[in-house]
Design a protein around this motif. Structure first.
Motif, PDB file in Angstrom:
ATOM      1  N   ALA A 103      -6.957  -3.342   9.522  1.00  0.00           N
ATOM      2  CA  ALA A 103      -6.957  -4.706  10.064  1.00  0.00           C
ATOM      3  C   ALA A 103      -7.943  -4.734  11.231  1.00  0.00           C
ATOM      4  N   PRO A 104      -8.736  -5.779  11.293  1.00  0.00           N
ATOM      5  CA  PRO A 104      -8.789  -6.953  10.409  1.00  0.00           C
ATOM      6  C   PRO A 104      -9.868  -6.876   9.342  1.00  0.00           C
ATOM      7  N   GLN A 105     -10.513  -5.738   9.161  1.00  0.00           N
ATOM      8  CA  GLN A 105     -11.639  -5.670   8.229  1.00  0.00           C
ATOM      9  C   GLN A 105     -11.197  -5.544   6.767  1.00  0.00           C
ATOM     10  N   LEU A 106     -10.373  -4.543   6.466  1.00  0.00           N
ATOM     11  CA  LEU A 106     -10.075  -4.227   5.065  1.00  0.00           C
ATOM     12  C   LEU A 106      -8.975  -5.079   4.457  1.00  0.00           C
ATOM     13  N   ASP A 107      -8.109  -5.675   5.288  1.00  0.00           N
ATOM     14  CA  ASP A 107      -6.950  -6.389   4.731  1.00  0.00           C
ATOM     15  C   ASP A 107      -7.237  -7.842   4.402  1.00  0.00           C
ATOM     16  N   THR A 108      -8.494  -8.236   4.372  1.00  0.00           N
ATOM     17  CA  THR A 108      -8.845  -9.617   4.022  1.00  0.00           C
ATOM     18  C   THR A 108      -9.520  -9.700   2.655  1.00  0.00           C
ATOM     19  N   ASN A 109      -9.685  -8.586   1.991  1.00  0.00           N
ATOM     20  CA  ASN A 109     -10.339  -8.530   0.689  1.00  0.00           C
ATOM     21  C   ASN A 109      -9.359  -7.972  -0.335  1.00  0.00           C
ATOM     22  N   PRO A 110      -9.230  -8.574  -1.504  1.00  0.00           N
ATOM     23  CA  PRO A 110      -8.206  -8.106  -2.457  1.00  0.00           C
ATOM     24  C   PRO A 110      -8.395  -6.661  -2.894  1.00  0.00           C
ATOM     25  N   VAL A 111      -9.629  -6.188  -2.957  1.00  0.00           N
ATOM     26  CA  VAL A 111      -9.870  -4.810  -3.388  1.00  0.00           C
ATOM     27  C   VAL A 111      -9.502  -3.833  -2.288  1.00  0.00           C
ATOM     28  N   THR A 112     -10.051  -4.037  -1.094  1.00  0.00           N
ATOM     29  CA  THR A 112      -9.789  -3.096   0.002  1.00  0.00           C
ATOM     30  C   THR A 112      -8.364  -3.212   0.529  1.00  0.00           C
ATOM     31  N   THR A 113      -7.789  -4.407   0.454  1.00  0.00           N
ATOM     32  CA  THR A 113      -6.383  -4.563   0.845  1.00  0.00           C
ATOM     33  C   THR A 113      -5.490  -3.692  -0.029  1.00  0.00           C
ATOM     34  N   THR A 114      -5.802  -3.675  -1.310  1.00  0.00           N
ATOM     35  CA  THR A 114      -4.977  -2.936  -2.261  1.00  0.00           C
ATOM     36  C   THR A 114      -5.252  -1.437  -2.218  1.00  0.00           C
ATOM     37  N   LEU A 115      -6.499  -1.048  -2.093  1.00  0.00           N
ATOM     38  CA  LEU A 115      -6.867   0.355  -2.260  1.00  0.00           C
ATOM     39  C   LEU A 115      -6.860   1.166  -0.969  1.00  0.00           C
ATOM     40  N   GLY A 116      -6.681   0.531   0.182  1.00  0.00           N
ATOM     41  CA  GLY A 116      -6.717   1.267   1.442  1.00  0.00           C
ATOM     42  C   GLY A 116      -5.690   2.389   1.504  1.00  0.00           C
ATOM     43  N   TYR A 117      -4.414   2.036   1.389  1.00  0.00           N
ATOM     44  CA  TYR A 117      -3.341   3.031   1.484  1.00  0.00           C
ATOM     45  C   TYR A 117      -3.392   4.033   0.330  1.00  0.00           C
ATOM     46  N   PRO A 118      -3.550   3.586  -0.934  1.00  0.00           N
ATOM     47  CA  PRO A 118      -3.652   4.557  -2.028  1.00  0.00           C
ATOM     48  C   PRO A 118      -4.834   5.525  -1.859  1.00  0.00           C
ATOM     49  N   THR A 119      -5.956   5.024  -1.354  1.00  0.00           N
ATOM     50  CA  THR A 119      -7.099   5.908  -1.124  1.00  0.00           C
ATOM     51  C   THR A 119      -6.763   6.945  -0.062  1.00  0.00           C
ATOM     52  N   GLY A 120      -6.048   6.511   0.985  1.00  0.00           N
ATOM     53  CA  GLY A 120      -5.626   7.448   2.020  1.00  0.00           C
ATOM     54  C   GLY A 120      -4.736   8.546   1.457  1.00  0.00           C
ATOM     55  N   ILE A 121      -3.809   8.181   0.572  1.00  0.00           N
ATOM     56  CA  ILE A 121      -2.927   9.172  -0.053  1.00  0.00           C
ATOM     57  C   ILE A 121      -3.744  10.141  -0.911  1.00  0.00           C
TER      58      ILE A 121
END
Length: 392
Positions: free
Chosen positions: A128-146
């Protein structure tokens, strides 16, 4: 100026800092780090602990930054336990902790260990606030971290990335993306009101749920591919079977209940994968050999799966639709089967040897069993669960 917003004192400040440790989202990255170490085989606990600490600071950064932006800047949250100064101090502290861990890994293990760890902090800080405003990065942020936690946990032990660990990382990336879509659906009304482009807002709730379910099943199929391809231990599909049953239960549930089930199911999934990797209970076990049936081997498999298909069709009371589809499909399947046998595409050895109108009798049965199984499974799922049809 104090760290805590509502009370003063060291204890209040400490409680405010601890409030940003959210176990539901914090534990998986830490467990993922150790999972990578377990896949590596022999592992050094000290190095693993440093990598785990780095994952802790990366996720802590994400939690603090998310609350800071949502409450102090966007005004989305009703309350937050930390002041602006408190949030900034916590971010600095987490950044320093992460930097020390990453630097330690770089010195002790090598530059590659630092490089594979570093992106996790940027994912957390930019959530926030960069990645959580886009449907792709909002969804893939946490899974990518895992996924990076799994790869990093393996790399710091081996200084390499194997096909096996890459496969596990991909499975979790896809699977958790599905969970994240459903998780974000809980805030659909509010996100839509502020035009926050989550997948649910972008696609609509029904299509987003369908996409999420598809991703979950792709992840489970990925486990099967990895196992049959020799990447994963032979007992790994048991983890996919357990999680897949939870996916079925969660399918018709509300976003809140579905998220609760799937997150806990992901814990079970990871735990069973850990058991499969560490103990390898079925290693060396041979596949059941039914070739003692001789010429009736192929026919026996058709009887088995045909019985399953019949049970599913009976459960769903779908005899009429199954019969109609099989009758319509049969001529095409017959011509295709006859041609491929005629030109030598494949050969059937474990069969009775009886032919009927130009092709083995087992192939006629096969052309009935397969569509019956597909229709039976589809209709049974429709009967067992109610399709989620939320209002847009």
């Amino acid at each position: 100026m104090a760290i805590a917003r509502h009370e003063r004192g060291v204890r209040a400040d400490l409680q405010a800092l601890l409030s940003q440790i959210h176990p539901v989202f914090m534990l998986p990255p830490l467990a993922a780090s150790w999972f990578g170490a377990v896949v590596a085989g022999e592992f050094a606990i000290t190095v693993g602990a440093v990598h785990m600490a780095a994952m802790f600071f990366a996720v802590y950064t994400a939690h603090v930054k998310d609350g800071y932006i949502d409450f102090h800047h966007r005004g989305e949250d009703d309350d937050h336990p930390m002041t602006i100064r408190g949030c900034r101090l916590a971010l600095v502290g987490a950044a320093v902790g992460f930097a020390l861990c990453t630097l330690t890994l770089g010195v002790v293990v090598g530059t590659g260990a630092a490089l594979i760890t570093l992106p996790t902090w940027f994912i957390g800080y930019l959530h926030a606030p960069q990645l959580d405003t886009n449907p792709v990065t909002t969804t893939l942020g946490y899974p990518t971290g895992i996924a990076l936690a799994i790869l990093g946990g393996f790399y710091v032990q081996t200084t390499a990335i194997s096909a096996e660990i890459a496969g596990f990382g991909a499975v979790f990336l896809v699977t958790l993306a599905g969970v994240k879509i459903i998780d974000d659906e809980q805030d659909y009304d509010y996100d839509k009101s502020i035009d926050k482009q989550t997948v649910s807002v972008f696609l609509g709730r029904r299509r987003a749920r369908a996409l999420a379910t598809t991703l979950l099943w792709v992840g489970m199929i990925g486990v099967l591919w990895g196992t049959l391809g020799g990447l994963f231990p032979p007992s790994t599909p048991a983890a996919a079977l357990a999680f897949g049953s939870i996916v079925i239960v969660a399918r018709p549930a509300t976003p809140t209940i579905a998220t609760m089930l799937l997150i806990r199911g992901a814990y079970v999934f990871l735990a069973l994968l850990l058991v499969a990797v560490w103990f390898r209970p079925l290693s060396g076990a041979m596949l059941p050999d039914i070739t003692f049936l001789g010429e009736y081997t192929y026919l026996a498999t058709e009887v088995l799966f045909g019985t399953v298909a019949l049970g599913l069709i009976a459960y769903a009371d779908a005899f009429r639709s199954a019969t109609r589809t099989i009758v319509a499909l049969y001529p095409l399947a017959y011509v295709w089967d006859w041609y491929t046998l005629e030109v030598g595409v494949f050969d059937i050895t474990m069969r009775t040897g009886y032919d009927l109108v130009g092709i083995p009798i087992e192939e006629h049965i096969f052309m009935i069993v397969v569509p019956a199984l597909v229709i039976g499974l589809h209709e049974a799922l429709q009967t067992a669960t109610t399709e989620v049809e939320p209002a847009e």
